[in-house]
Design a protein around this motif. Sequence first.
Motif, PDB file in Angstrom:
ATOM      1  N   GLU A 104       0.809  -1.224   0.000  1.00 24.61           N
ATOM      2  CA  GLU A 104       0.000   0.000   0.000  1.00 24.61           C
ATOM      3  C   GLU A 104       0.840   1.270   0.000  1.00 24.61           C
ATOM      4  N   SER A 105       2.060   1.203   0.524  1.00 23.27           N
ATOM      5  CA  SER A 105       2.834   2.432   0.674  1.00 23.27           C
ATOM      6  C   SER A 105       4.040   2.560  -0.257  1.00 23.27           C
ATOM      7  N   GLN A 106       4.555   1.444  -0.764  1.00 27.11           N
ATOM      8  CA  GLN A 106       5.757   1.566  -1.595  1.00 27.11           C
ATOM      9  C   GLN A 106       5.884   0.451  -2.620  1.00 27.11           C
ATOM     10  N   ILE A 107       6.740   0.718  -3.605  1.00 30.35           N
ATOM     11  CA  ILE A 107       7.098  -0.250  -4.639  1.00 30.35           C
ATOM     12  C   ILE A 107       8.609  -0.409  -4.576  1.00 30.35           C
ATOM     13  N   ASN A 108       9.077  -1.653  -4.479  1.00 26.58           N
ATOM     14  CA  ASN A 108      10.507  -1.942  -4.367  1.00 26.58           C
ATOM     15  C   ASN A 108      10.962  -2.802  -5.534  1.00 26.58           C
ATOM     16  N   LEU A 109      12.156  -2.534  -6.009  1.00 26.71           N
ATOM     17  CA  LEU A 109      12.808  -3.411  -6.966  1.00 26.71           C
ATOM     18  C   LEU A 109      13.462  -4.530  -6.168  1.00 26.71           C
ATOM     19  N   THR A 110      13.209  -5.777  -6.540  1.00 28.66           N
ATOM     20  CA  THR A 110      13.795  -6.915  -5.831  1.00 28.66           C
ATOM     21  C   THR A 110      15.204  -7.190  -6.355  1.00 28.66           C
ATOM     22  N   LYS A 111      15.899  -8.119  -5.722  1.00 31.48           N
ATOM     23  CA  LYS A 111      17.225  -8.518  -6.217  1.00 31.48           C
ATOM     24  C   LYS A 111      17.116  -9.047  -7.643  1.00 31.48           C
ATOM     25  N   GLU A 112      16.046  -9.786  -7.912  1.00 30.10           N
ATOM     26  CA  GLU A 112      15.826 -10.295  -9.266  1.00 30.10           C
ATOM     27  C   GLU A 112      15.624  -9.139 -10.247  1.00 30.10           C
ATOM     28  N   GLY A 113      14.935  -8.091  -9.790  1.00 33.93           N
ATOM     29  CA  GLY A 113      14.727  -6.906 -10.623  1.00 33.93           C
ATOM     30  C   GLY A 113      16.017  -6.170 -10.906  1.00 33.93           C
ATOM     31  N   ILE A 114      16.884  -6.090  -9.906  1.00 32.55           N
ATOM     32  CA  ILE A 114      18.194  -5.455 -10.087  1.00 32.55           C
ATOM     33  C   ILE A 114      19.014  -6.259 -11.095  1.00 32.55           C
ATOM     34  N   MET A 115      18.948  -7.577 -10.972  1.00 35.64           N
ATOM     35  CA  MET A 115      19.659  -8.450 -11.907  1.00 35.64           C
ATOM     36  C   MET A 115      19.134  -8.254 -13.330  1.00 35.64           C
ATOM     37  N   LYS A 116      17.818  -8.156 -13.476  1.00 35.51           N
ATOM     38  CA  LYS A 116      17.205  -7.948 -14.787  1.00 35.51           C
ATOM     39  C   LYS A 116      17.684  -6.625 -15.400  1.00 35.51           C
ATOM     40  N   PHE A 117      17.739  -5.566 -14.586  1.00 27.28           N
ATOM     41  CA  PHE A 117      18.224  -4.268 -15.055  1.00 27.28           C
ATOM     42  C   PHE A 117      19.665  -4.399 -15.546  1.00 27.28           C
ATOM     43  N   LYS A 118      20.505  -5.029 -14.749  1.00 24.45           N
ATOM     44  CA  LYS A 118      21.920  -5.161 -15.107  1.00 24.45           C
ATOM     45  C   LYS A 118      22.098  -6.011 -16.362  1.00 24.45           C
ATOM     46  N   GLU A 119      21.292  -7.055 -16.511  1.00 20.45           N
ATOM     47  CA  GLU A 119      21.352  -7.877 -17.723  1.00 20.45           C
ATOM     48  C   GLU A 119      20.918  -7.058 -18.937  1.00 20.45           C
ATOM     49  N   PHE A 120      19.827  -6.303 -18.783  1.00 16.69           N
ATOM     50  CA  PHE A 120      19.268  -5.508 -19.885  1.00 16.69           C
ATOM     51  C   PHE A 120      20.277  -4.487 -20.387  1.00 16.69           C
ATOM     52  N   TYR A 121      21.017  -3.880 -19.482  1.00 15.61           N
ATOM     53  CA  TYR A 121      21.983  -2.844 -19.869  1.00 15.61           C
ATOM     54  C   TYR A 121      23.421  -3.385 -20.002  1.00 15.61           C
ATOM     55  N   GLY A 122      23.552  -4.712 -20.011  1.00 17.31           N
ATOM     56  CA  GLY A 122      24.844  -5.334 -20.281  1.00 17.31           C
ATOM     57  C   GLY A 122      25.879  -5.149 -19.199  1.00 17.31           C
ATOM     58  N   GLU A 123      25.444  -4.912 -17.973  1.00 15.83           N
ATOM     59  CA  GLU A 123      26.390  -4.732 -16.887  1.00 15.83           C
ATOM     60  C   GLU A 123      26.874  -6.077 -16.334  1.00 15.83           C
ATOM     61  N   ILE A 124      26.147  -7.129 -16.629  1.00 21.84           N
ATOM     62  CA  ILE A 124      26.580  -8.473 -16.221  1.00 21.84           C
ATOM     63  C   ILE A 124      26.353  -9.451 -17.350  1.00 21.84           C
TER      64      ILE A 124
END
Length: 124
Positions: A104-124
């Motif tokens: 109800e109060s917040q939206i968080n990026l999970t560890k899996e979400g952080i991994m997805k971001f890094k994969e998408f931008y070629g950081e890993i």
Amino acid sequence: MEFNELEKLIVEIASQNEIDQKVIIENLADILKIKYGISIMNKERELIDEVKNKVITKLYNLENHTCKSDGDLSKLFKLDLLESDYLSPALDELQRESLVKSNESQINLTKEGIMKFKEFYGEI
């Protein structure tokens, strides 16, 4: 309409139009999938995926990868009017994929979400 009435209708349409009954059943199934949200049109799929990428990118760049869920999310994620219509389904998918958590109060990026971001931008 009862199922046996539907079956008679399919037989009648197939006969009148000289079409295999399987083709009519497949077309009917496609219509039902679209009507009840099981199947999403290709353009809608692209829009939802674009919104998901914007959400993941913005959350990644926020402090603690978190934002308040009670604000103007369309403005926060920089969505246009069309993309704003797809924010809710995009967030639902992101939660089902365990890429974001929301309450109800917040939206968080999970560890899996952080991994997805890094994969998408070629950081890993």
